[in-house]
Every structure is written in structure tokens, then in C-alpha cells.
Write an enzyme that holds these catalytic residues in place. Structure first.
Site, PDB file in Angstrom:
ATOM      1  N   GLY A 188       0.812  -1.213   0.000  1.00 55.71           N
ATOM      2  CA  GLY A 188       0.000   0.000   0.000  1.00 55.71           C
ATOM      3  C   GLY A 188       0.837   1.250   0.000  1.00 55.71           C
ATOM      4  O   GLY A 188       2.032   1.218   0.284  1.00 55.71           O
ATOM      5  N   GLU A 189       0.182   2.343  -0.357  1.00 48.84           N
ATOM      6  CA  GLU A 189       0.814   3.644  -0.230  1.00 48.84           C
ATOM      7  C   GLU A 189      -0.110   4.432   0.667  1.00 48.84           C
ATOM      8  O   GLU A 189      -1.153   4.905   0.232  1.00 48.84           O
ATOM      9  CB  GLU A 189       0.952   4.307  -1.602  1.00 48.84           C
ATOM     10  N   GLY A 190       0.243   4.503   1.938  1.00 48.43           N
ATOM     11  CA  GLY A 190      -0.643   5.118   2.910  1.00 48.43           C
ATOM     12  C   GLY A 190      -0.449   6.615   2.978  1.00 48.43           C
ATOM     13  O   GLY A 190       0.232   7.220   2.156  1.00 48.43           O
ATOM     14  N   THR A 191      -1.054   7.194   3.978  1.00 48.38           N
ATOM     15  CA  THR A 191      -0.971   8.633   4.181  1.00 48.38           C
ATOM     16  C   THR A 191       0.471   9.061   4.400  1.00 48.38           C
ATOM     17  O   THR A 191       0.867  10.150   4.023  1.00 48.38           O
ATOM     18  CB  THR A 191      -1.819   9.013   5.411  1.00 48.38           C
ATOM     19  N   TYR A 192       1.250   8.199   5.031  1.00 45.86           N
ATOM     20  CA  TYR A 192       2.584   8.627   5.469  1.00 45.86           C
ATOM     21  C   TYR A 192       3.724   8.063   4.641  1.00 45.86           C
ATOM     22  O   TYR A 192       4.870   8.377   4.878  1.00 45.86           O
ATOM     23  CB  TYR A 192       2.786   8.234   6.941  1.00 45.86           C
TER      24      TYR A 192
ATOM     25  N   LYS B 147       6.878   0.049   7.147  1.00 45.02           N
ATOM     26  CA  LYS B 147       6.350   1.327   6.672  1.00 45.02           C
ATOM     27  C   LYS B 147       7.484   2.322   6.534  1.00 45.02           C
ATOM     28  O   LYS B 147       8.139   2.654   7.518  1.00 45.02           O
ATOM     29  CB  LYS B 147       5.305   1.818   7.676  1.00 45.02           C
TER      30      LYS B 147
ATOM     31  N   ASP C 244      -6.734  10.499  11.743  1.00 43.24           N
ATOM     32  CA  ASP C 244      -6.936  10.058  10.353  1.00 43.24           C
ATOM     33  C   ASP C 244      -7.586   8.675  10.335  1.00 43.24           C
ATOM     34  O   ASP C 244      -7.213   7.813   9.556  1.00 43.24           O
ATOM     35  CB  ASP C 244      -5.582  10.042   9.623  1.00 43.24           C
TER      36      ASP C 244
END
Length: 296
Positions: free
Chosen positions: A12-16, A34, A130
Site C-alpha cells: 500500500g501507499e498510505g498517508t505517510y 512502513k 486520520d
């Protein structure tokens, strides 16, 4: 990094930043790795960010994804989390694809676990900021664990994710949409109520596509707020006297199941953050009667 971990796939490409499924070479343990995206990687990581993130290692609870390690080298920061394959977004999509509704037992258990995780963090003065189905993980026994708690304050919430996808507005509380600069743990309570509603309805409760659309979707259900309902709201930076005036809808017409559930989320969706139910009070609500408290 490559000495300690073998990256298996990007998950995934998360918020951070980017998240990888990886294997720790010396233990064979599968983890979520991460890589934290930093605003300016040349300047290194601010000491405050490192302190905040190290604090997150102290969060140990069955309802929170454990941060097992923080690795910092070459101005890059990696967080090592326990790996849970499924998140609530994909869980709901799968149910929907199979034409199934979520069972009432899952809604109650998930809601209790969500509020428990929030209460545990809020009591330590750590907010999420979030919350959304993508950072609520679902294990094979259908227990949930919250991911990314505290990262909002540590890393700062960008307006866009690692790619250029805009961070979702659907779970954002009205005080933030109206430009209020001061907020507290009550922002998470609003987001949690939106998520609980989504699990019951099998669709997002307020799926806005812009900040004003988001506000109007909220107003159409809960009524347009004014100073008599929410003190000082008319002085918020983004409040407009020209807002259309909608009357509130009876939530029982939207959620036709358990009236205790409706009562709980209506208290969690209180406009005024000072009047909004806390996670702690939510846990003693009648909706959870007869359920044992979740210990650490």
C-alpha cells in the site's frame, strides 16, 4: 535495510509513505514495513518526530497494531509493525462482492474494540486524526486492530497521500472542515461513528468529494448547525451565513436495526466537540451491555 528485511511485496501507499510486506531475515517473521515519507529528506528527521514515534512503541494493547521497531538510517525512517493481511475497507468490499451483510455481532464487537483502542490512546493523550476503514485491520478471527495511531502528530498529516491521492474527507469532523485550528480526541470519536455507520449501511455515511460537499452531506442528515446548537460555530473561518438550512433527519429512519446503536452514534456525532461522547463513556453505553470489557 536489505540486510535485516527481505521486501516481499508493496501492500500500500498510505498517508505517510509506502508500506511493504517483508520478512525479517533472522527470525523469518512476516512484518509490515512502513517507510515514512519526510517532507525534506535532506534535513534529517526532526528530534520531535523521533520522540513522538518512540512514544508509540509504548502502546501495547490487543486492539492496536504493535510497533515493534523503529529503524533510522541515511535520513530514512522505517517503522516495523506486526503484519495483518486484511483491512476493514477490503473486508467490507469482500462482503459486498459476495452479497452479504455484516452480522450484528461483528458490528458490536468491532465498535467495542474500536472504542477500546481509542480510549487506550486518548488516555495517554495520543490522538489518531486520520481514522478510516483502511487503517482498521481485521485479523482471521474478525478482531480488529488500529494502525497508524499517533502518526498524525508525529509525522504531520499531509493533504495528499504518498501518491497524489487526496486524503479522504469522509471521516473528517465538521470542526476541521469549518477551519477550526484547535481540536482534541473528539475528532477520532466523530470518525469512529462514521466508520460504525458505514459497517451497518455497507456504504460510506458521508461520501463527500470536496470540503463543501462533505459539509453539506453532514448538514443534510444532522441539520445545519448554528450558534444555538453549537456555541460559536458561526465564527469559525469556513462558516458562511449563506449555508442552506437543513433540518435534522431522524437517524432511526436510516439505521433500522438496534435503537441502542442509533443512540450511541447520535451521541458520537454531536456537532459540538465538547458535547460529543468520549470513547470512555461510549464503552459504558447500553449498546455494549453484557459484553465483557476488553483488557490490555
Amino acid at each position: 535495510m536489505t540486510e535485516s528485511f527481505q521486501k516481499l511485496e508493496k501492500i500500500g501507499e498510505g498517508t505517510y509513505g509506502v508500506v511493504y510486506k517483508a520478512r525479517e531475515r533472522n527470525t523469518n517473521r512476516v512484518v509490515a514495513l512502513k517507510k515514512i515519507r519526510l517532507e525534506n529528506e535532506n534535513e534529517g528527521i526532526p528530534a520531535t518526530t523521533i520522540r513522538e514515534i518512540l512514544l508509540l512503541k509504548n502502546l501495547k494493547h490487543s486492539t492496536i497494531v504493535e510497533l515493534s521497531d523503529v529503524i533510522y538510517n541515511n535520513n530514512k525512517m522505517y517503522l516495523v509493525f506486526e503484519y495483518v493481511e486484511l483491512d476493514l475497507r477490503r473486508y467490507l468490499d469482500r462482503m459486498s462482492d459476495e452479497g452479504r451483510l455484516v452480522e450484528e455481532g461483528f458490528v458490536r464487537k468491532m465498535s467495542q474494540q474500536l472504542l477500546t483502542a481509542m480510549e487506550y490512546c486518548h488516555s495517554r493523550n495520543i490522538f489518531h486524526r486520520d481514522l478510516k476503514p483502511q487503517n482498521i485491520l481485521v485479523d482471521p478471527k474478525e478482531n480488529i486492530k488500529l494502525a497508524d495511531f499517533g502518526l498524525g502528530r508525529a509525522a504531520g498529516i499531509p493533504l495528499r497521500t504518498y501518491t497524489t491521492e487526496v486524503v479522504t474527507l469522509w471521516y473528517r469532523p465538521p470542526e476541521l472542515l469549518l477551519g477550526c485550528k484547535y481540536y482534541d480526541a473528539s475528532v477520532d470519536v466523530w470518525s469512529a461513528a462514521c466508520i460504525m455507520a458505514e459497517v451497518v449501511l455497507m456504504r460510506p455515511f458521508f461520501p463527500g468529494d470536496s470540503e463543501i460537499d462533505q459539509l453539506f452531506r453532514i448538514f443534510k442528515v444532522l441539520g445545519t448547525p448554528n450558534n444555538s446548537r453549537w456555541s460559536n460555530v458561526e465564527n469559525f473561518p469556513n462558516y458562511k451565513v449563506e449555508f442552506p438550512v437543513w433540518d435534522p433527519v431522524d437517524l432511526k429512519t436510516i439505521f433500522r436495526g438496534d435503537p441502542d446503536f442509533v443512540d450511541l452514534i447520535s451521541k458520537m456525532l454531536e456537532y459540538d466537540p465538547k458535547m460529543r461522547m468520549t470513547a470512555k463513556n461510549g464503552l459504558s453505553h447500553k449498546y455494549f451491555e453484557g459484553m465483557p470489557l476488553i483488557m490490555e
